[in-house]
Scaffold this active site. Structure first.
Site, PDB file in Angstrom:
ATOM      1  N   GLY A  36       0.825  -1.197   0.000  1.00 48.82           N
ATOM      2  CA  GLY A  36       0.000   0.000   0.000  1.00 48.82           C
ATOM      3  C   GLY A  36       0.862   1.250   0.000  1.00 48.82           C
ATOM      4  O   GLY A  36       0.576   2.213   0.713  1.00 48.82           O
ATOM      5  N   GLY A  37       1.905   1.242  -0.819  1.00 48.24           N
ATOM      6  CA  GLY A  37       2.887   2.311  -0.770  1.00 48.24           C
ATOM      7  C   GLY A  37       2.722   3.407  -1.799  1.00 48.24           C
ATOM      8  O   GLY A  37       3.613   4.242  -1.955  1.00 48.24           O
ATOM      9  N   GLY A  44       1.682   4.790   3.461  1.00 47.95           N
ATOM     10  CA  GLY A  44       2.673   3.959   2.787  1.00 47.95           C
ATOM     11  C   GLY A  44       3.683   4.772   2.009  1.00 47.95           C
ATOM     12  O   GLY A  44       4.894   4.526   2.084  1.00 47.95           O
ATOM     13  N   TYR A  58     -14.397  -3.484   9.876  1.00 51.78           N
ATOM     14  CA  TYR A  58     -13.053  -2.901   9.849  1.00 51.78           C
ATOM     15  C   TYR A  58     -12.381  -3.024  11.216  1.00 51.78           C
ATOM     16  O   TYR A  58     -11.213  -3.439  11.322  1.00 51.78           O
ATOM     17  CB  TYR A  58     -13.139  -1.435   9.430  1.00 51.78           C
ATOM     18  CG  TYR A  58     -11.833  -0.681   9.502  1.00 51.78           C
ATOM     19  CD1 TYR A  58     -10.869  -0.821   8.509  1.00 51.78           C
ATOM     20  CD2 TYR A  58     -11.565   0.183  10.562  1.00 51.78           C
ATOM     21  CE1 TYR A  58      -9.664  -0.127   8.571  1.00 51.78           C
ATOM     22  CE2 TYR A  58     -10.376   0.880  10.633  1.00 51.78           C
ATOM     23  CZ  TYR A  58      -9.436   0.726   9.637  1.00 51.78           C
ATOM     24  OH  TYR A  58      -8.251   1.421   9.703  1.00 51.78           O
TER      25      TYR A  58
END
Length: 250
Positions: free
Chosen positions: A12-13, A18, A151
Site C-alpha cells: 500500500g505504498g 505507505g 473494519y
C-alpha cells in the site's frame, strides 16, 4: 540515516501512510525500498514523486496470492533478502450493522487480514534473522466506530497476529510490532463518507475527539515506523504502538 543497508517492503505504498513511509525510509538511508499498490498509475506517480533510483514499484493486490508470489519473486531476483516489512495495505468502508453484506465482509477481510497474513508469510524465506515486521493496525482495534464493525474486527485480528508471531519467530530473533494510527489525513480517511460536506464533518468529529485537537499527518506515522524498523527499538517486540494524538487513551 537509521536504515543504512536495509531492504524494505511496504505494501500500500502508492499514497498516504505507505508513500510517506517509503519517502522516510529513503531519507533514512535504506538500501532499497519495494512498494506495492493496486493501481499502476498511482504507483508511477509515487515513484516520480520520490525521484530515487533505489525504489521498485510492483503492481498487485495483497489479497491475491498470485500477485504476492510475483512480488516475492521480484524481490528475490532484485535483492535476495528483506530486512523490513511494513504491512500497510488496508481497506475501509462503512457498513451499518444490519446492512453488512457478504461482499463487504469478504473485501475487507481479504485485504486487511488475509492479505496481511500472506504478505508476511510468503516473504518469510527472504527475511533475514533479526528482521523487523511492522503491521499497520489502527486504534479501531480497541475503539468503536458506528458503521465500522467489520473494519474494527480486522484491526483486532492484526493485533492478535503480532502477539502470536513473536512466539513463532523468536528462534530467528525477528521482531513483530503493531503500529496503530488514529485519524491521519490520507486518501483512505477522506474516502470514508460521501460528499465533501460529509468528509469535512467526519474530520471535524475525529479532531474534536482527539486530545491534541488535530488530525495527524502521514509523515508522523512514517517516523514511528522508522523507530520500529531500526535498531533503536531492538528490545521492542509484540507491542501495539498508538500514534493517535491520545485518542485511544481516553
Amino acid at each position: 540515516m537509521k536504515l543504512v543497508g536495509k531492504v524494505a517492503l511496504i505494501t500500500g505504498g502508492s499514497e498516504g501512510i505507505g508513500l510517506a513511509t517509503a519517502q522516510r525510509f529513503i531519507l533514512e538511508g535504506a538500501e532499497h525500498v519495494f512498494i506495492t499498490g493496486r493501481q499502476q498509475e498511482k504507483l508511477n506517480e509515487a515513484v516520480k514523486k520520490m525521484n530515487a533510483a533505489n525504489v521498485t514499484a510492483v503492481q498487485g493486490d495483497v489479497g491475491n496470492l498470485a500477485d504476492l508470489d510475483k512480488l516475492v519473486d521480484i524481490i528475490r531476483q532484485e535483492k535476495g533478502r528483506l530486512d523490513i516489512i511494513f504491512a500497510n495495505a488496508a481497506s475501509c468502508t462503512i457498513a451499518t450493522f444490519g446492512d453488512i453484506t457478504e461482499k463487504h465482509f469478504d473485501d475487507t477481510f481479504n485485504v486487511n487480514v488475509k492479505g496481511l497474513l500472506f504478505t508476511v508469510q510468503k516473504a518469510l524465506p527472504l527475511l533475514v534473522d533479526g528482521a523487523s515486521i511492522i503491521l499497520n493496525g489502527s486504534n479501531s482495534s480497541i475503539k468503536a466506530d458506528a458503521g465500522l464493525s467489520v473494519y474494527c474486527a480486522t484491526k483486532a485480528a492484526i493485533r492478535a497476529f503480532a502477539r502470536c508471531w513473536i512466539l513463532d519467530l523468536k528462534h530467528r530473533n525477528i521482531r513483530v510490532n503493531t503500529l496503530s494510527p488514529g485519524a491521519i489525513d490520507t486518501p483512505l480517511l477522506r474516502s470514508i463518507g460521501g460528499t465533501e460536506e460529509e468528509i469535512q464533518a467526519n474530520l471535524a468529529t475525529w479532531q474534536a475527539a482527539t486530545p491534541m485537537n488535530r488530525i495527524g499527518a502521514p509523515d508522523e506515522i512514517a517516523k514511528a515506523v522508522v523507530f520500529l524498523a531500526c535498531d533503536d527499538s531492538s528490545f521492542v517486540t509484540g507491542i501495539e504502538l498508538f500514534v493517535d494524538g491520545g485518542y485511544s487513551q481516553i
